[in-house]
Structures are given as C-alpha cells and as structure tokens.
Design a protein around this motif. Sequence first.
Motif, PDB file in Angstrom:
ATOM      1  N   GLU A  25       3.562  11.532  -6.269  1.00  0.00           N
ATOM      2  CA  GLU A  25       4.755  10.927  -7.441  1.00  0.00           C
ATOM      3  C   GLU A  25       6.540  10.071  -7.655  1.00  0.00           C
ATOM      4  N   GLN A  26       6.633   9.918  -5.863  1.00  0.00           N
ATOM      5  CA  GLN A  26       7.222   8.657  -5.800  1.00  0.00           C
ATOM      6  C   GLN A  26       6.824   7.369  -5.365  1.00  0.00           C
ATOM      7  N   ALA A  27       5.299   7.480  -5.454  1.00  0.00           N
ATOM      8  CA  ALA A  27       5.137   6.134  -5.641  1.00  0.00           C
ATOM      9  C   ALA A  27       5.413   4.859  -6.025  1.00  0.00           C
ATOM     10  N   PRO A  28       5.801   5.279  -7.739  1.00  0.00           N
ATOM     11  CA  PRO A  28       6.300   4.125  -9.067  1.00  0.00           C
ATOM     12  C   PRO A  28       7.540   3.510  -7.917  1.00  0.00           C
ATOM     13  N   ARG A  29       7.830   3.669  -6.509  1.00  0.00           N
ATOM     14  CA  ARG A  29       9.572   2.846  -6.918  1.00  0.00           C
ATOM     15  C   ARG A  29       9.344   1.914  -5.719  1.00  0.00           C
TER      16      ARG A  29
ATOM     17  N   LEU B 288       1.040  -1.229  -0.210  1.00  0.00           N
ATOM     18  CA  LEU B 288      -0.264  -0.130  -0.132  1.00  0.00           C
ATOM     19  C   LEU B 288       0.565   1.253   0.045  1.00  0.00           C
ATOM     20  N   ALA B 289       0.986   2.125  -1.200  1.00  0.00           N
ATOM     21  CA  ALA B 289       2.240   3.021  -1.323  1.00  0.00           C
ATOM     22  C   ALA B 289       0.998   4.630  -0.793  1.00  0.00           C
ATOM     23  N   ASN B 290       0.594   4.105   0.448  1.00  0.00           N
ATOM     24  CA  ASN B 290       0.122   5.211   1.399  1.00  0.00           C
ATOM     25  C   ASN B 290       0.629   6.354   1.468  1.00  0.00           C
ATOM     26  N   PHE B 291       0.955   7.295   0.510  1.00  0.00           N
ATOM     27  CA  PHE B 291       1.251   8.055   0.554  1.00  0.00           C
ATOM     28  C   PHE B 291       0.531   9.753   0.438  1.00  0.00           C
ATOM     29  N   VAL B 292      -0.414   9.484   0.244  1.00  0.00           N
ATOM     30  CA  VAL B 292      -1.153  10.303   0.951  1.00  0.00           C
ATOM     31  C   VAL B 292      -1.931   9.662   2.488  1.00  0.00           C
ATOM     32  N   SER B 293      -0.983   9.842   2.979  1.00  0.00           N
ATOM     33  CA  SER B 293      -1.833   9.969   4.301  1.00  0.00           C
ATOM     34  C   SER B 293      -1.769  11.181   6.075  1.00  0.00           C
ATOM     35  N   PRO B 294      -2.763  10.663   6.868  1.00  0.00           N
ATOM     36  CA  PRO B 294      -3.122  12.144   7.811  1.00  0.00           C
ATOM     37  C   PRO B 294      -0.914  11.925   8.568  1.00  0.00           C
TER      38      PRO B 294
ATOM     39  N   PRO C  49      -4.128 -16.797   0.265  1.00  0.00           N
ATOM     40  CA  PRO C  49      -4.618 -16.936   1.148  1.00  0.00           C
ATOM     41  C   PRO C  49      -4.265 -16.429   2.649  1.00  0.00           C
ATOM     42  N   THR C  50      -2.742 -16.042   2.153  1.00  0.00           N
ATOM     43  CA  THR C  50      -1.473 -15.783   3.465  1.00  0.00           C
ATOM     44  C   THR C  50      -1.149 -14.170   2.600  1.00  0.00           C
ATOM     45  N   ALA C  51      -1.771 -13.664   1.682  1.00  0.00           N
ATOM     46  CA  ALA C  51      -1.472 -12.392   1.700  1.00  0.00           C
ATOM     47  C   ALA C  51      -1.211 -11.474   2.831  1.00  0.00           C
ATOM     48  N   ARG C  52      -0.537 -10.525   2.882  1.00  0.00           N
ATOM     49  CA  ARG C  52       0.313  -9.377   3.802  1.00  0.00           C
ATOM     50  C   ARG C  52       0.201  -8.217   4.030  1.00  0.00           C
ATOM     51  N   LEU C  53      -0.295  -7.360   3.919  1.00  0.00           N
ATOM     52  CA  LEU C  53      -0.156  -5.982   3.923  1.00  0.00           C
ATOM     53  C   LEU C  53       0.630  -5.277   4.358  1.00  0.00           C
ATOM     54  N   LEU C  54       1.589  -4.254   3.804  1.00  0.00           N
ATOM     55  CA  LEU C  54       2.525  -3.447   3.679  1.00  0.00           C
ATOM     56  C   LEU C  54       2.686  -1.979   3.600  1.00  0.00           C
ATOM     57  N   PRO C  55       1.826  -1.629   4.481  1.00  0.00           N
ATOM     58  CA  PRO C  55       1.688   0.118   3.860  1.00  0.00           C
ATOM     59  C   PRO C  55       3.008   1.056   4.359  1.00  0.00           C
ATOM     60  N   THR C  56       3.026   1.922   3.400  1.00  0.00           N
ATOM     61  CA  THR C  56       4.116   2.944   3.912  1.00  0.00           C
ATOM     62  C   THR C  56       4.023   3.599   5.259  1.00  0.00           C
ATOM     63  N   ALA C  57       2.628   4.501   5.479  1.00  0.00           N
ATOM     64  CA  ALA C  57       2.306   4.564   6.516  1.00  0.00           C
ATOM     65  C   ALA C  57       1.191   3.706   7.567  1.00  0.00           C
ATOM     66  N   LEU C  58       1.593   3.663   8.863  1.00  0.00           N
ATOM     67  CA  LEU C  58       0.638   3.066   9.619  1.00  0.00           C
ATOM     68  C   LEU C  58       0.100   3.899  10.309  1.00  0.00           C
TER      69      LEU C  58
ATOM     70  N   PRO D 217       6.888 -12.003  -7.503  1.00  0.00           N
ATOM     71  CA  PRO D 217       5.611 -12.301  -8.105  1.00  0.00           C
ATOM     72  C   PRO D 217       4.329 -12.660  -7.530  1.00  0.00           C
ATOM     73  N   GLY D 218       3.609 -12.013  -7.694  1.00  0.00           N
ATOM     74  CA  GLY D 218       1.767 -12.867  -7.029  1.00  0.00           C
ATOM     75  C   GLY D 218       1.606 -11.605  -5.876  1.00  0.00           C
ATOM     76  N   ASP D 219       2.854 -10.486  -5.753  1.00  0.00           N
ATOM     77  CA  ASP D 219       2.369  -9.425  -5.154  1.00  0.00           C
ATOM     78  C   ASP D 219       1.062  -8.355  -5.499  1.00  0.00           C
ATOM     79  N   VAL D 220       0.872  -7.778  -5.347  1.00  0.00           N
ATOM     80  CA  VAL D 220      -0.271  -6.317  -5.305  1.00  0.00           C
ATOM     81  C   VAL D 220       0.263  -5.284  -5.090  1.00  0.00           C
ATOM     82  N   LEU D 221      -0.316  -4.054  -5.984  1.00  0.00           N
ATOM     83  CA  LEU D 221       0.706  -3.153  -5.775  1.00  0.00           C
ATOM     84  C   LEU D 221      -0.876  -1.797  -5.759  1.00  0.00           C
ATOM     85  N   ILE D 222      -0.774  -1.135  -4.648  1.00  0.00           N
ATOM     86  CA  ILE D 222      -2.357  -0.540  -4.299  1.00  0.00           C
ATOM     87  C   ILE D 222      -1.342   1.555  -4.574  1.00  0.00           C
ATOM     88  N   THR D 223      -0.765   1.654  -6.285  1.00  0.00           N
ATOM     89  CA  THR D 223      -0.355   3.469  -6.149  1.00  0.00           C
ATOM     90  C   THR D 223      -1.516   3.841  -6.476  1.00  0.00           C
TER      91      THR D 223
END
Length: 423
Positions: A36-40, A14-20, A110-119, A47-53
Amino acid sequence: MTTEHEGPGNLVILANFVSPLAVDLTEETVLRQWAEQAPRKLWLTRPGDVLITPTPLSQSFQRYVFHRLGIPEESVDIITVPDTPNLPMATALTEHNLLDPLRTLVNSRPTARLLPTALDEAAAALASDLRIPVVPYETGVPRPGTLRAADAMNTKSGFRAVAQTLGLRLPQGRTCTGAELQQVTSALLACHQQVVLKTDRSAGGHGLHFVSRGDSPPQLPPPSPDSRWVVEEYVEHTRAVSAQGHVSATRVEVAYDGEMRMSGGSFAGYCSPLQDLPEKTREELTQWTLALGSHLAAEGYRGPYSLDAVSTHDGTLHALECNVRRTATTTAHAMVTRLTGGRRAAWSTGTATALVPKSFDEAVNHLADAGLDFQPGDSEGVLFYADRPPDCRIWRYAALAPTHNRLTELEVRLAAALGHGEI
C-alpha cells in the motif's frame, strides 16, 4: 551521495515491495500492507520514467505529486501489477502478460536503468531480460554472489554473523531452528528478564515476539522444525536509531541518520537528523555503518543499506539488524532533498489519523486551510507522500522544517488540522 538519477537515461522504478528479501512470500497480509506504500515511489520520478507498482495510483495523488515536483502530468508511464500471492513482483509481470508492454517502453528508452526497491533474484533477472543495468551497478547487473550476500544480510542470523566479525556490539543471543526455539528461549530467559524472538527473515517489526521471565509460553503458531529463528536479550533502551549508508564504486558513506519511532516493536515513523544523542554514541553509529558498508562493498554490493540500533540510558549502543535494500526512509529522504534543492532540513515521517474519513483532495484542503500544505519553493510544510489510505483515515505524511523545534510544531498542527488530537 549518489542519487537515483545520477547518470544518463530514464529509470524503470520497480516498487517490488512483494519480495522474498524481507519476509517469506507466504506472509501475504503484511506484504499487502507494505504494498500500500508503493505510491510513494512516484516522488522519485522524472519525465520519461516508468513506475511499476503493485497498487493503483489515484489521479488526485498523481496531480499532487507532479505539481510539487514541477513535472508535466502524464509524463511518467505507470504499470500496475495485480496482487499475485506467493510470487515476487518482478516475476508477476510475466504472470499477468505485462512483460511485453514493459519491454516496448524500455526499448523506446535506450539508456533506461532499473531501480528496484529490493535487489532480489527476480529483479536482477528482469533487468537481464530487459537488457538494462541495475542502478547503481557500473557493470550492469550484480553477480550471483552479490545477490546471495545481500539476501543473507537481510536475515537476522546473517547480520549477526557479519556484525560479530566487524566488532559491533550485539545483544546476547543465539540462532536456532524451530525445533530448538523453546529450549533456547528458556535458556536465555534464565539469564535475562526479557527476550525477543525473531523470525530469521523479518522486517519493520513484523515477526517479533517479546517474552518475559514468568510469562506463559508465547502464543505463536507452532514453528516448523526447520524454520530459522534468532532469540536475543531485550535491551532496555531510551532511543531506537538508524543510519542510512550508501555504497558506490569509489566510496562508502553515511547519507543521513535519525531516530526511529516505534509502536509495539514495529516501525511507525522517523525523524532526521539525530539530535540530543551523545556525540560518542552517534560517532559509533557512523563508524559501525561505514564498517558494514565496507563489508558489503567487498561482496560487490552497490546502493543503499541501513543499520538499526538502540541506545541505552547511558548512551551504550547495541546493533540489532541491517536492511540491504531501499528502506522505509530512503524515498522520503530523496523527496525532501529534491524539494529543498539539497538545503539542510529537519524532516520526519509518520501517520496522522483523521477524525472522519476523507478523500485525498479533502485531506490536502485541510492542510492548505491550516497553512501546512507544502508548495514548490517552500522551506517547510507537510506532504502526504503516499496515496489515500484504504480506510481514508490513517494518512502517511512527511514533514520538513528548518529546525527540529519547528518540525514538532508542524506535526502538532497537522494532528489538529485532521481533527484528531494525536499523531
């Protein structure tokens, strides 16, 4: 050190650069610049990951990254969330009817995990909604008290309060409201030649105002009476440094350190590891970072954080702030570590300006012609670690080499390759 992919399953990045967590969500201009830096974040994928940008990724950039990572093209699912003013990115998924498509992708992993930029709270709520854990929390999702502690530590006043209890050396300063700002600024200027006004929640140099004794009143938008500020003495320094810590269930450690490249008080790049700093100063930075991590661990926090400081001409260290989230350097460090197979390397980030606008492929061709283009298996080179910039001229890069001297040579050659004399 715990890595992003340690443990089973795919990541939902989760490339959540827009975060409070970093700045108020009304600061739309700076949030859009950061987004604009989220593509990094593509450099973190497997393989198999999901990127939210929040920013679309060009096909050229995707091919470029996947080739260097050695993973098949189109092996990562990418969800782009349109720009949504005043909403955390995790919340904006629902606003744009993207939550159900994401849920479908997660249910097939089924074993996916969330990796946020900002928690932030929105990211934790998204993980709970998707019924997946947050990396690297062993219990799944951080408890509300941990989220509140992380939120507070990302403010200037929250950091100062904790730093004082830990015995970190701080610039003399005071926390105040907007109604008190002028009075507090005047009082500190009576004792110091220059002071820094900091909005309580700010990052990357945004929200800083430098005021010298005898200056006209700073040209600031009138602050709301109940807004929060920190006013500190300006510490004359020769180096701006930082250390990146990591908290796991069993230990607190310093992953790397480096020198921050600053421009007008704003973060402009990084060079790691630290060199030519008195050993005593570097050791103090390490000890302060570990102390801060132990405090965060006691609050239940897990994951990366950084401590920023300045060093005076005699090596005296002053702590300035901490960032309890993934920072501007964590992805670059992970990328370098991955591409070198963990071999020790000097590395840097920054921006290089092209004399004329270039497409992504044109810019890469210039690197190749100059013998700078990093390829799999290389021990040194330059990478464009974000996508093509909006103006097609100011390119974000990462460089890596066996030594600092060699790193400097690469950066000089990079400027020449893009047709501009300076980095």
